[in-house]
Design a protein around this motif. Structure first.
Motif: not given
Length: 361
Positions: A137-147, A149-153
């Motif tokens: 789910l976080m990877s899907i969010q990352k695809s929407i919000d590329p900004q 960060s790894e720590s936030e992820f």
């Protein structure tokens, strides 16, 4: 603080399709968490070794939902077969996390998952399974919000995973992860697991965990029910205080590498966990006769040989045999000669301390 994890969504963000696969490990708690309040808030601190070989691999395929309903649209496949038994747990998970990942209402999902170890047999399959799903789910969010960060992820992945299974909060990173508040652990909190930032002696970064599969069947009492039975338990508050004190001891041990003290803390925690089960109302026992036989043989071998081999238990009958790399040859020989015969069909898993989840594709 939970508000920091809310993701603001626009209508254009959920028109894409895609697929993501994560492999997330199980973990073995050294300080045990047993007892919680809603929503998945632990009553005491816990700390675990992240494992390497025991893992769940989950692929989530997603595409825009065809219907306009507010419900969740998903299918679950376990070992390539559609599995209806997993639906209620995932439905509950989605209900808990939708506030933080609102896009899940706009997609239809195919969730394909498989374990490298037996499901529901006390090897924290919910930890690896729910953390793998949270990471997808976080990877899907990352695809929407590329900004992002790894720590936030990682932080939010642990936060989401916790809402599916408390111990899943400890499966995102490694080698040692803390979940729950403790005054001596920097940034420790109840909302997500944090990679232990204190000093860790080299002996613990290469520790081994051989998991003896005493009973591969589903547990008679689930961990969810076991946690609830801590509410009103006559020894609950003493147990929570014991875990806090043992965490303080372990902080020093992780730094100095003193193995005799490590063994004392870890075995004491394992037995305390099962003591809580045996004194709850209703009381229950998850250990099997072969569990006790293995424990006694470990004690006898350690006394006679002087090798630093010990055990811990999760909420099940299986035994995790822990030992440092320097004692590996002696430990493996002992396990195969004296302990494997007490495993169901002679089965066991050789594992080591690992570094956390992996994005596969």
């Amino acid at each position: 603080m939970e508000k920091n994890f809310i993701f603001n969504l626009s209508s254009e963000d959920t028109k894409a399709s895609g697929s993501v696969t994560w492999q997330s490990p199980s973990n073995i708690a050294l300080i045990k968490y047993w007892g919680k309040t809603d929503p998945q808030i632990p009553k005491n601190v816990s700390v675990s070794f992240t494992l390497s070989n025991c893992n769940t691999q989950t692929t989530v395929r997603y595409s825009p939902k065809m219907s306009s309903s507010d419900g969740f649209d998903f299918k679950v496949f376990f070992d390539e077969k559609e599995n209806q038994n997993f639906r209620p747990k995932i439905e509950q998970f989605f209900e808990r996390v939708v506030e933080y990942v609102p896009f899940i209402r706009n997609f239809q999902f195919e969730i394909h998952t498989e374990n490298s170890f037996p499901h529901s047999s006390g090897i924290a399959s919910s930890a690896s399974g729910m953390s793998a799903l949270a990471l997808c789910l976080m990877s899907i969010q990352k695809s929407i919000d590329p900004q992002l960060s790894e720590s936030e992820f990682n932080q939010k992945a642990s936060f989401l995973a916790r809402l599916g299974s408390g111990s899943a909060a400890r499966s995102i990173e490694g080698p040692v992860v803390v979940w729950g508040q403790h005054p001596s652990v920097y940034k420790s909190n109840d909302l997500y697991g944090t990679k232990y930032s204190g000093e860790i002696h080299d002996v613990f970064t290469s520790f081994h965990d051989t998991i003896l599969l005493v009973d591969k069947g589903e547990k008679k009492v689930s961990s969810t029910l076991g946690h609830k039975l801590m509410l009103g338990h006559p020894f609950a508050e003493s147990r929570f205080e014991q875990a806090k004190d043992n965490m303080s001891r372990l902080i020093a041990i992780l730094k100095n590498g003193e193995l005799d003290s490590f063994i004392d803390v870890v075995e004491r925690e394992a037995l305390s966990l099962h003591a809580m089960m045996m004194t709850s109302d209703p009381y229950f026992i998850l250990m099997k006769p072969n569990t006790l036989e293995i424990i006694n043989r470990i004690w006898n071998f350690r006394k006679l040989s002087g090798f630093h081999i010990c055990f811990t238990l999760d909420a099940g009958a299986n035994v995790h045999v822990l030992y440092p790399d320097k004692d590996k040859n002696a430990a493996v020989e002992f396990i195969k000669k004296e302990l494997v015969s007490f495993c169901q069909n002679g089965q066991f898993i050789e594992d080591t301390v690992g570094n956390g989840a992996k994005l596969l594709h």
